[in-house]
Design a protein around this motif. Structure first.
Motif, short mmCIF file in Angstrom:
data_model
loop_
_atom_site.label_atom_id
_atom_site.label_comp_id
_atom_site.label_asym_id
_atom_site.label_seq_id
_atom_site.Cartn_x
_atom_site.Cartn_y
_atom_site.Cartn_z
N GLU A 25 4.22 -1.25 0.64
CA GLU A 25 5.45 -0.46 0.70
C GLU A 25 5.90 -0.25 2.15
O GLU A 25 5.99 0.89 2.64
N ASN A 42 8.63 -4.61 -6.90
CA ASN A 42 7.80 -3.54 -7.44
C ASN A 42 7.61 -2.49 -6.35
O ASN A 42 6.56 -2.38 -5.73
N THR A 43 8.67 -1.74 -6.09
CA THR A 43 8.61 -0.68 -5.10
C THR A 43 8.47 0.67 -5.78
O THR A 43 8.96 0.86 -6.90
N SER A 44 7.79 1.60 -5.13
CA SER A 44 7.58 2.93 -5.70
C SER A 44 8.68 3.92 -5.33
O SER A 44 8.97 4.83 -6.10
N THR A 45 9.30 3.72 -4.16
CA THR A 45 10.25 4.72 -3.67
C THR A 45 11.46 4.15 -2.94
O THR A 45 12.47 4.83 -2.80
N HIS A 94 9.52 -1.01 -11.30
CA HIS A 94 8.43 -0.15 -10.83
C HIS A 94 7.37 -0.02 -11.91
O HIS A 94 7.52 0.74 -12.87
N MET A 129 3.48 1.04 -13.10
CA MET A 129 2.64 2.20 -12.81
C MET A 129 1.17 1.76 -12.69
O MET A 129 0.73 0.77 -13.27
N ASN A 130 0.43 2.53 -11.96
CA ASN A 130 -0.98 2.26 -11.70
C ASN A 130 -1.87 2.99 -12.73
O ASN A 130 -1.69 4.19 -12.94
N ASN A 169 8.28 8.91 -9.83
CA ASN A 169 7.70 9.46 -8.60
C ASN A 169 8.41 10.72 -8.15
O ASN A 169 7.78 11.60 -7.55
N SER A 194 -1.44 3.04 -5.67
CA SER A 194 -0.01 2.92 -5.88
C SER A 194 0.42 3.77 -7.06
O SER A 194 -0.29 3.90 -8.05
N ALA A 195 1.61 4.33 -6.94
CA ALA A 195 2.06 5.24 -8.00
C ALA A 195 2.55 4.47 -9.21
O ALA A 195 2.93 3.34 -9.12
#
Length: 337
Positions: free
Chosen positions: A95, A120-123, A143, A145-146, A193, A336-337
């Motif tokens: 990220e 695949n970005t979290s934010t 996105h 999830m982990n 998130n 990772s979120a």
């Protein structure tokens, strides 16, 4: 940009990217995993196949699915050489905005013009990432999830330049590989998130203010409202409790803690109209229109089943305390979120 995806690729073979690639392969879709070089890609494929075999031994994966993963997970050579025939590409590098920009530029230059590209970005805002993509109309966020092989939800995030056909294909593809995609708006941190980090920020405040220890915050969270959230979202929970009850709670809390607990027009308008949730037959969600006794019976069945499941997981409660023989170690990149 329509039709079933017959070959996919994941660029970035870390914890998240590797899990995404293994999931796609396990659904019977050939998937090329591309890391920093061919040797690293090959090593990661070997590790993921070993993980699959281990999961079979532990009862987490069927042996037949592990074989499907092995048949369809392919070690790539490079971005430039390994994207031929690929219809869906997921970028899953760390990220870091600059790294994502440079990777997406290389991917979009090497990919077929009709291939869909996802990050695949979290934010990070998808519109910002799209600036480096050739053909931004085919680009969006996905996105996961982990841990990516186990959690079903995926946020699908089109930018204001993404065409509807790309969003539709991305949604269909994620269903094809066994996920539950939800299309959402492009805002920083998206929905998952933003919600979980708001909870974490409030948890930090409780500790910093001396109200509770981290252990107490976790214990209260998992044994109270957290119990509901795998089956019911926050609006469904509010509809069950009563929107007027939530309104009164927010009034007390906003008086004590300020605007971060302030109500909004959505809640105020519903309460003013007499739409109080399940008890009035109308609220924010469809759940409010169901028979209250049926809702209660289903909810209670879920709670009993969840309690039995948690009690059956060996070693879960042991995680609440530090092992007597604990030795500090460096954990894998599984955060990772």
């Amino acid at each position: 940009m329509t039709g079933s995806i017959t070959r996919a690729a994941v660029v970035g073979g870390g914890y998240m990217g590797g899990g995404i690639a293994a999931t796609i392969a396990g659904a019977g879709v050939p998937c090329v995993l591309i890391d920093i070089d061919a040797a690293t890609s090959q090593r990661r494929v070997g590790e993921l196949l070993a993980e699959s075999r281990d999961w079979v031994d532990k009862g987490l994966l069927d042996a037949a699915e592990a074989e499907v993963v092995a048949e369809n997970l392919i070690a790539g050579v490079s971005i430039d050489e390994s994207l031929a025939g690929v219809g869906f590409i997921i970028e899953a590098v760390p990220e870091v905005l600059e790294l994502k920009h440079s990777t997406l530029a290389r991917v979009s230059a090497a990919a077929h013009p009709q291939a869909i590209i996802a990050s695949n970005t979290s934010t990070l805002p998808i519109g910002t990432l799209a600036e480096s993509v050739t053909g931004p109309e085919r680009f969006l966020g996905c996105h996961w999830m982990n841990p990516s092989r186990l959690i079903p939800g995926v946020e699908i995030i089109p930018s204001d330049r993404t065409v509807e056909s790309a969003t539709a294909t991305a949604t269909d593809f994620h269903r094809q590989v066994g996920k539950r995609p939800t299309t959402i708006s492009d805002v920083p941190a998206f929905i998952a998130n933003r919600l979980q980090h708001a909870l974490f920020a409030e948890a930090l405040k409780l500790v910093d203010e001396g109200v509770a220890t981290p252990e107490v915050v976790d214990e209260v969270s998992r044994n109270s409202f957290g119990y509901r959230l795998a089956a019911f979202g926050p609006f469904e929970v509010a509809d069950m409790a009563g929107l007027d009850v939530y309104q009164a709670c927010l009034q007390t809390e906003s008086g004590a803690y300020g605007d971060r607990f302030a109500s909004t027009p959505l809640l105020e308008e519903r309460v003013d109209a007499g739409d109080l949730g399940l008890k009035s037959g109308n609220g924010i969600t469809p759940l409010a229109s169901h028979d209250p006794q049926r809702v209660s019976a289903i909810r209670n069945q879920y709670f009993r089943g969840l309690t039995a499941l948690l009690d059956s997981i060996e070693g879960l409660e042991d995680l609440r305390s530090t092992p007597a023989d604990s030795v500090p170690t460096t954990a894998k990149d599984d955060t990772s979120a």
